[in-house]
Design a protein around this motif. Structure first.
Motif, short mmCIF file in Angstrom:
data_model
loop_
_atom_site.label_atom_id
_atom_site.label_comp_id
_atom_site.label_asym_id
_atom_site.label_seq_id
_atom_site.Cartn_x
_atom_site.Cartn_y
_atom_site.Cartn_z
N TYR A 57 -9.99 -5.10 10.90
CA TYR A 57 -9.63 -3.87 10.21
C TYR A 57 -8.33 -3.30 10.79
N ILE A 58 -8.25 -3.23 12.10
CA ILE A 58 -7.05 -2.69 12.75
C ILE A 58 -5.83 -3.54 12.42
N ARG A 59 -5.98 -4.84 12.48
CA ARG A 59 -4.87 -5.74 12.21
C ARG A 59 -4.47 -5.77 10.74
N ASN A 60 -5.41 -5.52 9.82
CA ASN A 60 -5.11 -5.52 8.39
C ASN A 60 -4.41 -4.26 7.92
N ALA A 61 -4.48 -3.21 8.71
CA ALA A 61 -3.82 -1.96 8.31
C ALA A 61 -2.34 -2.24 8.06
N PRO A 62 -1.74 -1.55 7.10
CA PRO A 62 -0.32 -1.79 6.80
C PRO A 62 0.56 -1.55 8.03
N THR A 115 2.11 1.27 -3.05
CA THR A 115 3.41 1.08 -2.40
C THR A 115 3.52 2.06 -1.25
N ALA A 116 4.35 1.74 -0.28
CA ALA A 116 4.53 2.58 0.92
C ALA A 116 5.44 3.76 0.60
N GLN A 117 5.03 4.55 -0.38
CA GLN A 117 5.81 5.71 -0.82
C GLN A 117 5.03 7.01 -0.66
N THR A 120 2.23 6.72 4.49
CA THR A 120 1.05 6.28 3.78
C THR A 120 1.45 5.58 2.49
N TYR A 121 0.46 5.07 1.80
CA TYR A 121 0.67 4.36 0.53
C TYR A 121 0.16 5.23 -0.61
N ALA A 129 -3.49 6.35 0.23
CA ALA A 129 -4.27 5.44 1.07
C ALA A 129 -3.49 5.05 2.31
N TRP A 130 -4.24 4.64 3.33
CA TRP A 130 -3.62 4.18 4.58
C TRP A 130 -4.45 3.07 5.21
N GLY A 131 -5.59 2.76 4.63
CA GLY A 131 -6.49 1.76 5.19
C GLY A 131 -6.95 0.74 4.18
N SER A 132 -8.25 0.45 4.17
CA SER A 132 -8.77 -0.66 3.40
C SER A 132 -8.64 -0.51 1.89
#
Length: 195
Positions: A170-175, A25-27, A62-63, A7-10
């Motif tokens: 949405y843009i601001r919530n992205a990791p 996790t960001a792995q 990405t996560y 995942a990379w978004g919502s």
């Protein structure tokens, strides 16, 4: 079977019906991501969303999280249900069989191999992700560019304050790892997310 959900978004901040065995996790693998798809349905209709874009994307971390399902088919169905999309739009790699998701093969074949290598190195048997492609040209009427994306957001700001607010959220919530060209320009134009 151990299946990774990438995942990379919502999916990260709003998993909803998605069932994972552990937190994201960001792995995840480095993939070319950008806010270059105009959402066509649901609560995010008409906002710019993140997709893998081999032409205009920025390589971003990405996560990943392990799916709660041990069957690849059930994991795909679960992600499809969460996304509200046809099964065809769920990308997948199955390391044992060598099978790949049709939509992903069409829209981002190099990313599939990156994901497959990451899955193997990370101890997964398979990986799934949302494999929607950019539709910016079809929805906006011009090819995607940073300038065109900002012009699209400016038009939303003038014509539909509610959708514009949802687009910024949405843009601001992205990791933070999803640091794309559009996100940088949005931060310069409208400011970063409030602390």
């Amino acid at each position: 079977m151990k299946v990774a959900v990438i995942a990379w978004g919502s999916l990260i901040w709003e998993p909803d019906a998605l069932k994972v065995a552990d937190a994201f996790t960001a792995q995840g693998p480095l993939l070319p991501i950008e806010f270059c798809r105009v959402s066509t349905a649901g609560v995010r209709k008409d906002i710019l969303t993140l997709v893998i874009d081999p032409d205009d994307g920025t390589l971003c971390k990405t996560y990943a999280a392990p799916s709660a399902f041990v069957s690849l088919e059930e994991a795909i169905d679960n992600l499809r249900d969460r996304e509200g999309t046809p099964a065809r739009t769920i990308g997948f790699v199955d390391l044992a069989s060598g099978k790949r998701g049709e939509a992903a093969v069409e829209s981002h074949p190099e990313a599939i191999e990156t994901i497959a290598a990451w899955a193997e190195a990370s101890g997964y048997d398979a990986a799934i992700w949302t494999a929607l492609a950019s539709n910016f040209d079809d929805r906006v009427g011009e090819p995607f560019s940073i300038t065109a994306a900002i012009a699209y957001l400016e038009k939303l700001e003038r014509q539909d304050a509610e959708t514009f607010a949802a687009a910024l959220a949405y843009i601001r919530n992205a990791p933070p790892e999803v640091d794309t060209a559009v996100r940088g320009e949005v931060a310069r134009r409208w400011g970063a997310a409030p602390a």
